[in-house]
Structure formats: structure tokens, C-alpha cells
Design a protein around this motif. Structure first.
Motif, PDB file in Angstrom:
ATOM      1  N   LEU A  94       0.827  -1.209   0.000  1.00 41.63           N
ATOM      2  CA  LEU A  94       0.000   0.000   0.000  1.00 41.63           C
ATOM      3  C   LEU A  94       0.861   1.258   0.000  1.00 41.63           C
ATOM      4  CD1 LEU A  94      -2.867  -0.939   2.498  1.00 41.63           C
ATOM      5  CD2 LEU A  94      -2.695  -1.378   0.047  1.00 41.63           C
ATOM      6  N   ILE A  95       1.964   1.216   0.722  1.00 42.37           N
ATOM      7  CA  ILE A  95       2.881   2.366   0.727  1.00 42.37           C
ATOM      8  C   ILE A  95       3.443   2.602  -0.669  1.00 42.37           C
ATOM      9  CG2 ILE A  95       5.054   3.271   1.649  1.00 42.37           C
ATOM     10  CD1 ILE A  95       4.471   1.762   4.231  1.00 42.37           C
ATOM     11  N   ASN A  96       3.793   1.518  -1.346  1.00 42.62           N
ATOM     12  CA  ASN A  96       4.313   1.642  -2.724  1.00 42.62           C
ATOM     13  C   ASN A  96       3.280   2.278  -3.653  1.00 42.62           C
ATOM     14  OD1 ASN A  96       6.778   0.517  -2.033  1.00 42.62           O
ATOM     15  ND2 ASN A  96       6.179  -1.565  -2.618  1.00 42.62           N
ATOM     16  N   ILE A  97       2.013   1.885  -3.492  1.00 44.82           N
ATOM     17  CA  ILE A  97       0.955   2.462  -4.320  1.00 44.82           C
ATOM     18  C   ILE A  97       0.847   3.964  -4.071  1.00 44.82           C
ATOM     19  CG2 ILE A  97      -1.558   2.558  -4.644  1.00 44.82           C
ATOM     20  CD1 ILE A  97      -1.621  -0.456  -4.231  1.00 44.82           C
ATOM     21  N   LEU A  98       0.864   4.352  -2.811  1.00 42.96           N
ATOM     22  CA  LEU A  98       0.746   5.773  -2.478  1.00 42.96           C
ATOM     23  C   LEU A  98       1.930   6.572  -3.011  1.00 42.96           C
ATOM     24  CD1 LEU A  98      -0.588   5.482   1.185  1.00 42.96           C
ATOM     25  CD2 LEU A  98      -1.880   6.139  -0.850  1.00 42.96           C
ATOM     26  N   GLU A  99       3.110   5.963  -2.965  1.00 42.55           N
ATOM     27  CA  GLU A  99       4.291   6.651  -3.495  1.00 42.55           C
ATOM     28  C   GLU A  99       4.197   6.825  -5.006  1.00 42.55           C
ATOM     29  OE1 GLU A  99       7.479   4.219  -2.088  1.00 42.55           O
ATOM     30  OE2 GLU A  99       7.596   5.232  -0.137  1.00 42.55           O
ATOM     31  N   LYS A 100       3.725   5.791  -5.706  1.00 40.20           N
ATOM     32  CA  LYS A 100       3.626   5.866  -7.164  1.00 40.20           C
ATOM     33  C   LYS A 100       2.518   6.816  -7.606  1.00 40.20           C
ATOM     34  CE  LYS A 100       5.471   1.205  -7.952  1.00 40.20           C
ATOM     35  NZ  LYS A 100       5.152  -0.185  -8.370  1.00 40.20           N
ATOM     36  N   GLU A 101       1.411   6.800  -6.922  1.00 40.86           N
ATOM     37  CA  GLU A 101       0.280   7.653  -7.294  1.00 40.86           C
ATOM     38  C   GLU A 101       0.551   9.121  -6.967  1.00 40.86           C
ATOM     39  OE1 GLU A 101      -2.632   6.880  -8.869  1.00 40.86           O
ATOM     40  OE2 GLU A 101      -1.826   4.876  -9.243  1.00 40.86           O
ATOM     41  N   ASN A 102       1.240   9.342  -5.862  1.00 34.87           N
ATOM     42  CA  ASN A 102       1.722  10.684  -5.502  1.00 34.87           C
ATOM     43  C   ASN A 102       0.597  11.725  -5.406  1.00 34.87           C
ATOM     44  OD1 ASN A 102       3.819  12.460  -4.801  1.00 34.87           O
ATOM     45  ND2 ASN A 102       3.996  13.205  -6.904  1.00 34.87           N
ATOM     46  N   PHE A 103      -0.558  11.325  -4.836  1.00 34.13           N
ATOM     47  CA  PHE A 103      -1.639  12.300  -4.669  1.00 34.13           C
ATOM     48  C   PHE A 103      -1.710  12.883  -3.262  1.00 34.13           C
ATOM     49  CE2 PHE A 103      -3.720   8.067  -4.195  1.00 34.13           C
ATOM     50  CZ  PHE A 103      -4.174   8.172  -2.885  1.00 34.13           C
ATOM     51  N   LEU A 104      -0.889  12.367  -2.344  1.00 35.77           N
ATOM     52  CA  LEU A 104      -0.912  12.899  -0.988  1.00 35.77           C
ATOM     53  C   LEU A 104      -0.150  14.225  -0.928  1.00 35.77           C
ATOM     54  CD1 LEU A 104      -0.249   9.670   1.116  1.00 35.77           C
ATOM     55  CD2 LEU A 104      -2.435  10.811   0.701  1.00 35.77           C
ATOM     56  N   PRO A 105      -0.646  15.209  -0.208  1.00 32.41           N
ATOM     57  CA  PRO A 105       0.036  16.504  -0.094  1.00 32.41           C
ATOM     58  C   PRO A 105       1.392  16.374   0.584  1.00 32.41           C
ATOM     59  CG  PRO A 105      -2.249  16.649   0.659  1.00 32.41           C
ATOM     60  CD  PRO A 105      -1.939  15.192   0.474  1.00 32.41           C
ATOM     61  N   GLU A 106       2.229  17.387   0.399  1.00 29.71           N
ATOM     62  CA  GLU A 106       3.577  17.362   0.968  1.00 29.71           C
ATOM     63  C   GLU A 106       3.573  17.339   2.489  1.00 29.71           C
ATOM     64  OE1 GLU A 106       5.979  20.480  -0.567  1.00 29.71           O
ATOM     65  OE2 GLU A 106       5.964  19.721  -2.628  1.00 29.71           O
ATOM     66  N   LYS A 107       2.517  17.826   3.092  1.00 28.92           N
ATOM     67  CA  LYS A 107       2.447  17.860   4.552  1.00 28.92           C
ATOM     68  C   LYS A 107       2.218  16.474   5.158  1.00 28.92           C
ATOM     69  CE  LYS A 107      -1.156  20.617   4.690  1.00 28.92           C
ATOM     70  NZ  LYS A 107      -2.301  21.395   5.255  1.00 28.92           N
ATOM     71  N   VAL A 108       2.042  15.453   4.301  1.00 29.22           N
ATOM     72  CA  VAL A 108       1.835  14.081   4.763  1.00 29.22           C
ATOM     73  C   VAL A 108       3.143  13.304   4.684  1.00 29.22           C
ATOM     74  CG1 VAL A 108       0.639  11.898   4.344  1.00 29.22           C
ATOM     75  CG2 VAL A 108      -0.576  14.072   4.045  1.00 29.22           C
ATOM     76  N   GLU A 109       3.492  12.638   5.770  1.00 32.00           N
ATOM     77  CA  GLU A 109       4.658  11.741   5.799  1.00 32.00           C
ATOM     78  C   GLU A 109       4.185  10.341   6.146  1.00 32.00           C
ATOM     79  OE1 GLU A 109       8.742  10.877   8.393  1.00 32.00           O
ATOM     80  OE2 GLU A 109       7.587  12.722   8.733  1.00 32.00           O
ATOM     81  N   ILE A 110       4.478   9.377   5.281  1.00 35.35           N
ATOM     82  CA  ILE A 110       4.077   7.987   5.510  1.00 35.35           C
ATOM     83  C   ILE A 110       5.275   7.195   6.027  1.00 35.35           C
ATOM     84  CG2 ILE A 110       3.068   5.901   4.522  1.00 35.35           C
ATOM     85  CD1 ILE A 110       1.201   8.305   4.544  1.00 35.35           C
ATOM     86  N   ARG A 111       5.070   6.487   7.112  1.00 31.80           N
ATOM     87  CA  ARG A 111       6.108   5.641   7.690  1.00 31.80           C
ATOM     88  C   ARG A 111       5.582   4.209   7.804  1.00 31.80           C
ATOM     89  NH1 ARG A 111       7.939   9.468  12.871  1.00 31.80           N
ATOM     90  NH2 ARG A 111       8.211  11.410  11.675  1.00 31.80           N
ATOM     91  N   GLN A 112       6.440   3.259   7.508  1.00 32.83           N
ATOM     92  CA  GLN A 112       6.023   1.865   7.678  1.00 32.83           C
ATOM     93  C   GLN A 112       6.155   1.494   9.145  1.00 32.83           C
ATOM     94  OE1 GLN A 112       8.167  -1.138   5.468  1.00 32.83           O
ATOM     95  NE2 GLN A 112       6.445  -2.567   5.555  1.00 32.83           N
ATOM     96  N   GLY A 113       5.125   0.853   9.677  1.00 31.84           N
ATOM     97  CA  GLY A 113       5.194   0.448  11.073  1.00 31.84           C
ATOM     98  C   GLY A 113       3.943  -0.275  11.525  1.00 31.84           C
ATOM     99  N   ASP A 114       4.123  -1.119  12.524  1.00 31.30           N
ATOM    100  CA  ASP A 114       3.039  -1.858  13.163  1.00 31.30           C
ATOM    101  C   ASP A 114       2.479  -0.988  14.285  1.00 31.30           C
ATOM    102  OD1 ASP A 114       1.437  -3.553  14.697  1.00 31.30           O
ATOM    103  OD2 ASP A 114       2.758  -5.276  14.469  1.00 31.30           O
ATOM    104  N   ILE A 115       1.189  -0.630  14.218  1.00 31.55           N
ATOM    105  CA  ILE A 115       0.650   0.307  15.201  1.00 31.55           C
ATOM    106  C   ILE A 115       0.622  -0.264  16.619  1.00 31.55           C
ATOM    107  CG2 ILE A 115      -0.689   1.524  13.471  1.00 31.55           C
ATOM    108  CD1 ILE A 115      -3.180   0.088  14.424  1.00 31.55           C
ATOM    109  N   LEU A 116       0.726  -1.589  16.750  1.00 27.80           N
ATOM    110  CA  LEU A 116       0.803  -2.181  18.081  1.00 27.80           C
ATOM    111  C   LEU A 116       2.205  -2.058  18.683  1.00 27.80           C
ATOM    112  CD1 LEU A 116      -1.288  -5.463  17.711  1.00 27.80           C
ATOM    113  CD2 LEU A 116      -1.935  -3.368  18.931  1.00 27.80           C
ATOM    114  N   LYS A 117       3.183  -1.719  17.849  1.00 26.76           N
ATOM    115  CA  LYS A 117       4.571  -1.671  18.314  1.00 26.76           C
ATOM    116  C   LYS A 117       5.182  -0.277  18.230  1.00 26.76           C
ATOM    117  CE  LYS A 117       5.359  -6.470  16.857  1.00 26.76           C
ATOM    118  NZ  LYS A 117       6.144  -7.375  15.972  1.00 26.76           N
ATOM    119  N   LEU A 118       4.380   0.724  17.947  1.00 28.43           N
ATOM    120  CA  LEU A 118       4.921   2.072  17.807  1.00 28.43           C
ATOM    121  C   LEU A 118       5.444   2.593  19.148  1.00 28.43           C
ATOM    122  CD1 LEU A 118       2.371   3.933  15.503  1.00 28.43           C
ATOM    123  CD2 LEU A 118       4.438   2.682  14.878  1.00 28.43           C
TER     124      LEU A 118
END
Length: 294
Positions: A94-118
């Protein structure tokens, strides 16, 4: 509390929306399927996402943490409102899709991570403000995540999450109801729980088999006396719901007679079951247990 169905939403009229493909479109475009093992049911409409953000009351100057970005629908709505979005997603596809599509604004930063382990403490230090959390939570991990967030509540302002309707009912359940349990007690003692919206299965893609509820949890009471004892008491008390509570306190080192005396000391009948005891009485019982131990 609003009830929204995807079919009832008006068509989007913002030019920006043309840049945001639907989850159905993106999954088809890249030839992948939603993963049941990760509980992937993506919010399917930007207008619903905008309404969630609006009802949450989040301020424009805030930084928001999104738990489970998915395919970016809620992310885009948040970015329209707040100054910064840090989104976490476990699925690299899903992260790869978002990077390729590039529709998220610059103010958004996506990080890979398990929300139970943050590391929520590190995020708090990075932002230098109590955390504001949003997310369309996978239903299978909702309760586990909430237990952790209650523990971390000193550094959390509020959370706005989408839950399976049955999970949401447990969060604000009253004593005497079948949904009343340990999380009901803890949240009653530490937070304000507000149901903001009901969402039908058609609001998501793929559609789940259950309805969802958007809930805002604002943490108010950052500390409780004897909290570790309270948590242990709750887990023991609700371990066997059909039994009287006096039969459930053996893991705390109490035989039935000692458990009976503990209840009587707080004006409670030994014949009560766990779901019949209100939150403030559980806190009193925990304090009495701690005093007895010392």
C-alpha cells in the motif's frame, strides 16, 4: 450522532478530488487484493472522511498521527484540515501504491510500522505536544491497541477511531449490560467517550460484514491511584462473567472468604457478578487491595 451510508453521500465537487482514486480503482490498477489477515476494509469516500475530521473537532494548527493509512482517503481529508499528518502503515504494498500515485500533499509523511509496536513516547517527544490519533482500525486488534493507549494516555490528547459497532458499544457500556467489561471501566475512569457517526458496510471497500462506529476518546484523568492493581483486579473479575466475583479473585491471592470481606468493606454484596459493579467501586476495591497488601 450521525449515520452515514456511502450511497447517500453527495457527489464530490472539489477539483482536488479528481486526483484521489478510490480504493477499488487502486486495487484493480495494481492487481492486488485487500488482505483479510490485516483486516483491510478501506474507507471508500472522501466526503465521509471529511465529515469524520469535522466532527472530531481537530484544530488546523495540529499535527495528527494516523494509525493505518490504507489507501489514503482519511489521510487526504486530514491533510485538508491540519498542518501535518504522520501516517503509519504496515503493508508495504500500500505504501508503494501511495508513493507511485503521488496524490498525498507534501504535509503528509508515511512511515512503515506496526501500530501495536509504535514508540508513542518517541512520537510525543518528536511533536512536543500530546498526541492526536486517527485511524480506521483493523477490528481484530482494536481492543489490544486501546489497552496500550490507555496505558500511554499521559501523552495523548484524544483519539478518533473507526471501530466495529460491537467494539464501540463495549467502550461506553454501563454496569449491568452484557457489553460492560474491563475497557468500559477503565475508560469511564479516565476518558470521555463520544460516538460521532455510524457507518454502514457500504462506506468501505471491500465491504465488511458489520457496521462501524466512529468514536472520539478524549483522555481526561491522566493518573489513577493503584492503577496496576486495578487492571489486575479487572482482568480477574471479568475472567468468568457468569460466576460471582468472589469466585474470580483467586489470581489476586484471595480465597472466597477474603474476597467476600473485601467486597463487604466497600459496601458491595458478595453475590454480585463483575458486570454489576460500577467503575468507581472497582477503583475503591483496588485501593483497598493495595492497602491490605501493604
Amino acid at each position: 450522532m450521525l449515520t452515514l451510508n456511502l450511497m447517500s453521500m453527495p457527489e464530490a465537487n472539489s477539483n482536488a478530488l479528481a486526483k484521489i482514486p478510490t480504493p477499488r480503482t487502486l486495487l484493480k490498477r495494481y492487481g492486488i487484493f485487500a488482505r483479510k489477515s490485516l483486516g483491510q476494509n478501506f474507507l471508500a469516500d472522501i466526503n465521509i472522511a471529511r465529515k469524520i475530521v469535522e466532527l472530531s473537532g481537530v484544530s488546523p494548527q495540529e499535527t495528527v498521527i494516523e494509525l493505518g493509512v490504507g489507501l489514503g482517503t482519511l489521510t487526504c481529508a486530514l491533510a485538508e484540515k491540519v498542518s501535518r499528518v504522520i501516517g503509519f502503515e504496515i503493508d508495504k504494498n500500500l505504501i508503494n501504491i501511495l508513493e507511485k500515485e503521488n496524490f498525498l500533499p507534501e504535509k503528509v509523511e508515511i512511515r512503515q510500522g506496526d501500530i501495536l509496536k509504535l514508540d508513542y513516547q518517541r512520537l510525543f517527544e518528536e511533536i512536543a505536544k500530546p498526541l492526536i490519533l486517527f485511524g480506521n482500525l483493523p477490528y481484530y486488534l482494536s481492543s489490544r491497541l486501546l489497552w496500550r493507549l490507555v496505558e500511554q494516555r499521559k501523552i495523548i490528547n484524544f483519539c478518533t477511531f473507526m471501530f466495529q459497532k460491537e467494539v464501540a458499544e463495549r467502550l461506553s457500556a454501563m454496569p449491568g449490560s452484557k457489553n460492560y467489561g474491563p475497557l468500559s471501566v477503565l475508560l469511564a475512569l479516565t476518558a470521555r467517550v463520544e460516538k460521532l457517526m455510524q457507518l454502514s458496510p457500504g462506506c468501505f471497500y471491500p465491504s465488511p460484514e458489520v457496521h462501524s462506529t466512529v468514536v472520539k476518546i478524549t483522555f481526561l484523568n491522566k493518573t489513577l491511584p493503584n492503577e496496576k492493581t486495578l487492571v489486575a483486579l479487572l482482568k480477574a473479575a471479568f475472567s468468568k462473567r457468569r460466576k460471582k466475583i468472589t469466585a474470580n479473585l483467586k489470581p489476586l491471592g484471595l480465597n472466597k472468604e477474603q474476597a467476600k470481606q473485601l467486597l463487604l468493606s466497600q459496601g458491595l454484596s458478595p453475590d454480585l457478578r463483575a458486570e454489576q459493579i460500577p467503575p468507581e467501586k472497582y477503583l475503591a476495591l483496588a485501593c483497598a487491595l493495595e492497602a491490605k497488601a501493604s
